[in-house]
Design a protein around this motif. Structure first.
Motif, PDB file in Angstrom:
ATOM      1  N   PHE A 179       0.822  -1.210   0.000  1.00 48.17           N
ATOM      2  CA  PHE A 179       0.000   0.000   0.000  1.00 48.17           C
ATOM      3  C   PHE A 179       0.858   1.264   0.000  1.00 48.17           C
ATOM      4  O   PHE A 179       0.529   2.260  -0.662  1.00 48.17           O
ATOM      5  CB  PHE A 179      -0.940  -0.025   1.212  1.00 48.17           C
ATOM      6  N   ASP A 180       1.977   1.239   0.713  1.00 50.56           N
ATOM      7  CA  ASP A 180       2.865   2.412   0.756  1.00 50.56           C
ATOM      8  C   ASP A 180       3.359   2.778  -0.642  1.00 50.56           C
ATOM      9  O   ASP A 180       3.505   3.960  -0.975  1.00 50.56           O
ATOM     10  CB  ASP A 180       4.072   2.123   1.663  1.00 50.56           C
ATOM     11  N   VAL A 181       3.592   1.763  -1.461  1.00 51.35           N
ATOM     12  CA  VAL A 181       4.042   2.015  -2.847  1.00 51.35           C
ATOM     13  C   VAL A 181       2.875   2.514  -3.697  1.00 51.35           C
ATOM     14  O   VAL A 181       3.002   3.505  -4.429  1.00 51.35           O
ATOM     15  CB  VAL A 181       4.638   0.729  -3.456  1.00 51.35           C
ATOM     16  N   PHE A 182       1.735   1.835  -3.589  1.00 55.63           N
ATOM     17  CA  PHE A 182       0.577   2.174  -4.436  1.00 55.63           C
ATOM     18  C   PHE A 182       0.050   3.574  -4.134  1.00 55.63           C
ATOM     19  O   PHE A 182      -0.284   4.330  -5.045  1.00 55.63           O
ATOM     20  CB  PHE A 182      -0.513   1.127  -4.233  1.00 55.63           C
ATOM     21  N   ARG A 183      -0.003   3.928  -2.853  1.00 60.28           N
ATOM     22  CA  ARG A 183      -0.619   5.213  -2.486  1.00 60.28           C
ATOM     23  C   ARG A 183       0.133   6.400  -3.070  1.00 60.28           C
ATOM     24  O   ARG A 183      -0.456   7.443  -3.376  1.00 60.28           O
ATOM     25  CB  ARG A 183      -0.729   5.326  -0.970  1.00 60.28           C
ATOM     26  N   THR A 184       1.460   6.265  -3.249  1.00 56.99           N
ATOM     27  CA  THR A 184       2.239   7.376  -3.803  1.00 56.99           C
ATOM     28  C   THR A 184       1.877   7.654  -5.254  1.00 56.99           C
ATOM     29  O   THR A 184       2.065   8.772  -5.745  1.00 56.99           O
ATOM     30  CB  THR A 184       3.753   7.088  -3.707  1.00 56.99           C
ATOM     31  N   GLU A 185       1.354   6.625  -5.946  1.00 59.05           N
ATOM     32  CA  GLU A 185       0.972   6.788  -7.356  1.00 59.05           C
ATOM     33  C   GLU A 185      -0.398   7.443  -7.510  1.00 59.05           C
ATOM     34  O   GLU A 185      -0.756   7.911  -8.585  1.00 59.05           O
ATOM     35  CB  GLU A 185       0.947   5.424  -8.054  1.00 59.05           C
ATOM     36  N   LEU A 186      -1.183   7.453  -6.439  1.00 59.23           N
ATOM     37  CA  LEU A 186      -2.565   7.933  -6.539  1.00 59.23           C
ATOM     38  C   LEU A 186      -2.697   9.442  -6.500  1.00 59.23           C
ATOM     39  O   LEU A 186      -3.681   9.993  -6.995  1.00 59.23           O
ATOM     40  CB  LEU A 186      -3.410   7.316  -5.408  1.00 59.23           C
ATOM     41  N   GLY A 187      -1.732  10.125  -5.902  1.00 62.59           N
ATOM     42  CA  GLY A 187      -1.851  11.573  -5.769  1.00 62.59           C
ATOM     43  C   GLY A 187      -2.624  11.954  -4.528  1.00 62.59           C
ATOM     44  O   GLY A 187      -2.781  11.162  -3.592  1.00 62.59           O
ATOM     45  N   SER A 188      -3.176  13.192  -4.530  1.00 58.56           N
ATOM     46  CA  SER A 188      -3.813  13.701  -3.313  1.00 58.56           C
ATOM     47  C   SER A 188      -5.198  14.298  -3.560  1.00 58.56           C
ATOM     48  O   SER A 188      -5.711  15.039  -2.732  1.00 58.56           O
ATOM     49  CB  SER A 188      -2.908  14.755  -2.667  1.00 58.56           C
ATOM     50  N   SER A 189      -5.799  13.989  -4.694  1.00 57.65           N
ATOM     51  CA  SER A 189      -7.150  14.496  -4.973  1.00 57.65           C
ATOM     52  C   SER A 189      -8.157  13.834  -4.039  1.00 57.65           C
ATOM     53  O   SER A 189      -7.850  12.852  -3.352  1.00 57.65           O
ATOM     54  CB  SER A 189      -7.539  14.212  -6.427  1.00 57.65           C
ATOM     55  N   ASN A 190      -9.392  14.354  -4.022  1.00 54.88           N
ATOM     56  CA  ASN A 190     -10.443  13.756  -3.186  1.00 54.88           C
ATOM     57  C   ASN A 190     -10.687  12.294  -3.565  1.00 54.88           C
ATOM     58  O   ASN A 190     -10.845  11.429  -2.699  1.00 54.88           O
ATOM     59  CB  ASN A 190     -11.739  14.558  -3.314  1.00 54.88           C
ATOM     60  N   ASN A 191     -10.718  12.037  -4.884  1.00 50.20           N
ATOM     61  CA  ASN A 191     -10.945  10.655  -5.337  1.00 50.20           C
ATOM     62  C   ASN A 191      -9.773   9.758  -4.961  1.00 50.20           C
ATOM     63  O   ASN A 191      -9.959   8.583  -4.620  1.00 50.20           O
ATOM     64  CB  ASN A 191     -11.180  10.610  -6.843  1.00 50.20           C
ATOM     65  N   ALA A 192      -8.559  10.312  -4.999  1.00 51.83           N
ATOM     66  CA  ALA A 192      -7.377   9.544  -4.601  1.00 51.83           C
ATOM     67  C   ALA A 192      -7.456   9.183  -3.117  1.00 51.83           C
ATOM     68  O   ALA A 192      -7.154   8.047  -2.728  1.00 51.83           O
ATOM     69  CB  ALA A 192      -6.111  10.334  -4.885  1.00 51.83           C
ATOM     70  N   GLU A 193      -7.883  10.132  -2.308  1.00 56.41           N
ATOM     71  CA  GLU A 193      -8.012   9.860  -0.869  1.00 56.41           C
ATOM     72  C   GLU A 193      -9.077   8.797  -0.610  1.00 56.41           C
ATOM     73  O   GLU A 193      -8.932   7.963   0.286  1.00 56.41           O
ATOM     74  CB  GLU A 193      -8.334  11.156  -0.122  1.00 56.41           C
ATOM     75  N   SER A 194     -10.151   8.831  -1.393  1.00 57.44           N
ATOM     76  CA  SER A 194     -11.201   7.799  -1.252  1.00 57.44           C
ATOM     77  C   SER A 194     -10.650   6.418  -1.588  1.00 57.44           C
ATOM     78  O   SER A 194     -10.960   5.428  -0.905  1.00 57.44           O
ATOM     79  CB  SER A 194     -12.389   8.118  -2.169  1.00 57.44           C
ATOM     80  N   LEU A 195      -9.822   6.330  -2.642  1.00 54.32           N
ATOM     81  CA  LEU A 195      -9.229   5.052  -3.025  1.00 54.32           C
ATOM     82  C   LEU A 195      -8.256   4.552  -1.961  1.00 54.32           C
ATOM     83  O   LEU A 195      -8.218   3.356  -1.653  1.00 54.32           O
ATOM     84  CB  LEU A 195      -8.513   5.187  -4.374  1.00 54.32           C
TER      85      LEU A 195
END
Length: 529
Positions: A179-195
Motif C-alpha cells: 500500500f505504501d508504494v501504491f498510495r504514492t501513485e494515486l496523488g492527493s485528490s479527493n478521489n485519490a483519498e477515497s481510493l
C-alpha cells in the motif's frame, strides 16, 4: 459520436463456441437448459421451484451469510436480500470471480453489475418473485499468481508473498508495504483519498483475503443489494456431502463431462475433468485427491482408506474442495439459483456440464455472457468524432483499420482490381493461342501472367505505403486513439483496474455503469465517463 452496436459475434474477441452459442446453433442446444431471454426465465423459475424445495436449505444459507457478514456494516437492501432468501419465492442470479487484489481487471465490475441489473429487470417482469444478486467469492482457488496483482497507469503492482492453500484463508499481513508504494501513485485528490481509504480499510483492517474482498465488494456494491457468499463453509458443504461421496466412489462427473466433451469435437475444450474432481484443503494446503488403491492427497503423505475418507466427509466436509468441474454443481445445490453470469471462457466450460447436472437431477442454470464495456472519456470522444471513425472501425485489427482509413482518405483509387481484371482478359487471348501450338508455350504464358499480376500487386502495396505517408498525421491520431481504448491490442476491461477511472470520475463510474449496462444485450457497451 457514432454508437454502432458491436455484437459479441462480430467483435473478434469471442471463441467459435461462444459465437455459436449466442447464435443458438442447433447442435449446441442439448448442452444447456434455456437460452437467456427474459421470457425463458418463467420456465426456469418453475423448474427451480420444484427442485429446490424445503425451507431447511434456505435457513442454512441465511445463517451462513449472516455469520459471514457479522463483522461488517451492510446496507438495508443487502440485509433485506439476505432475509428474503428464506422465502420460497426468492431466487438468485450468480456471478463468481477470483479474489483479485483490489478487484483486479475492470471486468470484475461488469460481472457484478450485470448480475445486479438482471435482478432488477427480472423483478420488473416477474413482480411476484424476488431476485437476489450473488457474488460467489472463489475463496478456495489456490492459483495465487493469477490474483496477486493489478495494473495502474501502465505499471503492474504485485503483492510479493507466498500462498500454498486456499487464497481466501491467506493472511493480509505484508500488504501495508504494498500500500505504501501504491498510495504514492494515486496523488492527493479527493478521489485519490477515497481510493486510499478503500484499500486501507479493506486490506489493512481485515486478517485474510476472503474478509478483505468481502468488505471491498460490499463497499462498492452494497448499496445495490449485492450479497457476497463464501462457499468455504462447513455448513454449506454439509449439503454437498452426497455429491462428494458419489465423486469419491463412482467418479460420475468425469464420465458425464466426457459425454458432453464428445459433442464438442468442433471446438476447443476449455477444461478437462479429472478422475476425481476434488481437492483436499487445509489452511496452507490444496491438493488433488487421487485414487491408487487408497485415496491419496497428491504431493503429500496423507492417505485414507475408503472407510476413513467417507467418515471424514461426514465429519469434516469443509476439507473437500470442488474443482472447476464440481464447483458449479456445488453452487447450484446450495443456492436457489436461476442463472450464472460469466465471461466467454466461463460459459465455455459450463457448456461441458449439463449431462453431469442431469445425472444428479440438479437444475442447470441459464448461462449468460456478462456485459463487456469500453469506457471512453470526453477527450477521446471528441477525437473520435473529429476523425470520423466509428466503433465498428475501432474494433478492427490495427493493420486492417489503417489500410481501410488510408483508402478512405486517399484521393487516388488504391485498389487495382480493375487493372488486374483487364490484364487477365488480355491473357485470355494468349491462352487461346496455347491451344493451337506446342504445349511448351503454355508454361511461358502462365509464368508471364503470374509475374505481371504479382507486379500489379506489388505496385498496389507500394501505392498504399505512399498514401500512408501522405496521411501520416491522421493515421497516427487514429492509432493513438485505438491504443488508448484497446491497450496492447486487447480489451480495455482486461488490462485496466477500476481505480484508474475512479481517480477521474469518482462514484460516477459506478452510477453510470449501473444505469447503462443491459445484461441481456449481446453488444459491447460503449460508456462515456
Amino acid at each position: 459520436m457514432p454508437t454502432d452496436c458491436i455484437s459479441y459475434q462480430k467483435s473478434g474477441y469471442f471463441s467459435k463456441l461462444i459465437i455459436d452459442y449466442l447464435e443458438k446453433k442447433p447442435e449446441l442446444e442439448q448442452l444447456y437448459n434455456s437460452f437467456p431471454t427474459i421470457e425463458n426465465f418463467k420456465n426456469q423459475i418453475e423448474e427451480k421451484e420444484k427442485n429446490f424445495y424445503g425451507i431447511e436449505k434456505r435457513e442454512v444459507l441465511v445463517d451462513v451469510l449472516e455469520n459471514q457478514y457479522s463483522k461488517i456494516e451492510i446496507s438495508e437492501l443487502t440485509k433485506q436480500n439476505i432475509s428474503l432468501l428464506k422465502d420460497t419465492k426468492t431466487f438468485t442470479i450468480t456471478t463468481g470471480h477470483q479474489l483479485n487484489l483490489f478487484t483486479g481487471p475492470l471486468y470484475f465490475l461488469y460481472k457484478i453489475i450485470s448480475t445486479i441489473n438482471l435482478c432488477k429487470q427480472l423483478k420488473g417482469n416477474y413482480p411476484e418473485y424476488n431476485f437476489v444478486p450473488i457474488y460467489w467469492m472463489a475463496t478456495e482457488d489456490h492459483d495465487f499468481e493469477e490474483i496477486n496483482h493489478f495494473n495502474f497507469k501502465g505499471k503492474k503492482f504485485r503483492w510479493n508473498t507466498e500462498s500454498k492453500g486456499p487464497v481466501g484463508r491467506l493472511s493480509t499481513e505484508g500488504l501495508s508495504s504494498f500500500f505504501d508504494v501504491f498510495r504514492t501513485e494515486l496523488g492527493s485528490s479527493n478521489n485519490a483519498e477515497s481510493l486510499k481509504k478503500l484499500f486501507s480499510d479493506s486490506y489493512l483492517q481485515h486478517s485474510n483475503l476472503a474478509e478483505a474482498t468481502r468488505f471491498l465488494a460490499n463497499e462498492l456494491f452494497g448499496e445495490y443489494g449485492l450479497v457476497i457468499l463464501d462457499g468455504d463453509s462447513a455448513a454449506l458443504k454439509k449439503q454437498f456431502i452426497p455429491y462428494i461421496k458419489d465423486e469419491l466412489l463412482y467418479q460420475n462427473s468425469n464420465k458425464k463431462v466426457q459425454e458432453s466433451i464428445s459433442k464438442l469435437k468442433d471446438y476447443s475444450i476449455q477444461v478437462n475433468p479429472r478422475e476425481i474432481n476434488l481437492f483436499y484443503i487445509e489452511d496452507k494446503l490444496r491438493e488433488r485427491i487421487i485414487y491408487e488403491g487408497n485415496y491419496k492427497v497428491n504431493n503429500t503423505n496423507i492417505e485414507f482408506s475408503e472407510t476413513e475418507i467417507l467418515n471424514l466427509v461426514e465429519i469434516n466436509p469443509e476439507k473437500f474442495s470442488p474443482n472447476v468441474i464440481l464447483r458449479p454443481l456445488y453452487q447450484e445445490v446450495i443456492l436457489p439459483n436461476l442463472a450464472y453470469i460469466g465471461g466467454g471462457g466461463e460459459i465455455a466450460y459450463w457448456l461441458e456440464l449439463k449431462a453431469m447436472f442431469d445425472f444428479h437431477k440438479v437444475t442447470f442454470p441459464i448461462l449468460l455472457v456478462r456485459n463487456s464495456v469500453v469506457l471512453i472519456n470526453e477527450k477521446q470522444e471528441t477525437k473520435m468524432t473529429k476523425l470520423n471513425i466509428s466503433w465498428e472501425e475501432l474494433f478492427l485489427k490495427q493493420q486492417v483499420l489503417i489500410d481501410a482509413k488510408t483508402n478512405e482518405f486517399s484521393e487516388i483509387n488504391i485498389d487495382f482490381s480493375e487493372q488486374k481484371t483487364h490484364l487477365k482478359k488480355q491473357f485470355e487471348a494468349l491462352h487461346n493461342i496455347v491451344l493451337k501450338t506446342d504445349k511448351s508455350f503454355a508454361g511461358a504464358v502462365n509464368a508471364q501472367e503470374k509475374k505481371q499480376i504479382k507486379g500489379l500487386e506489388n505496385l498496389e502495396k507500394r501505392l498504399l505505403k505512399a498514401e500512408k505517408k501522405v496521411h501520416t498525421s491522421k493515421l497516427e491520431s487514429i492509432v493513438q486513439l485505438q491504443n488508448e481504448l484497446f491497450p496492447n491490442k486487447s480489451l480495455q476491461e482486461r488490462k485496466f483496474n477500476f481505480s484508474e477511472f475512479y481517480l477521474e470520475t469518482g462514484n460516477q463510474l459506478f452510477t453510470k455503469l449501473i444505469k447503462e449496462l443491459k445484461p441481456l444485450s449481446v453488444c459491447f457497451s460503449t460508456v462515456k465517463i
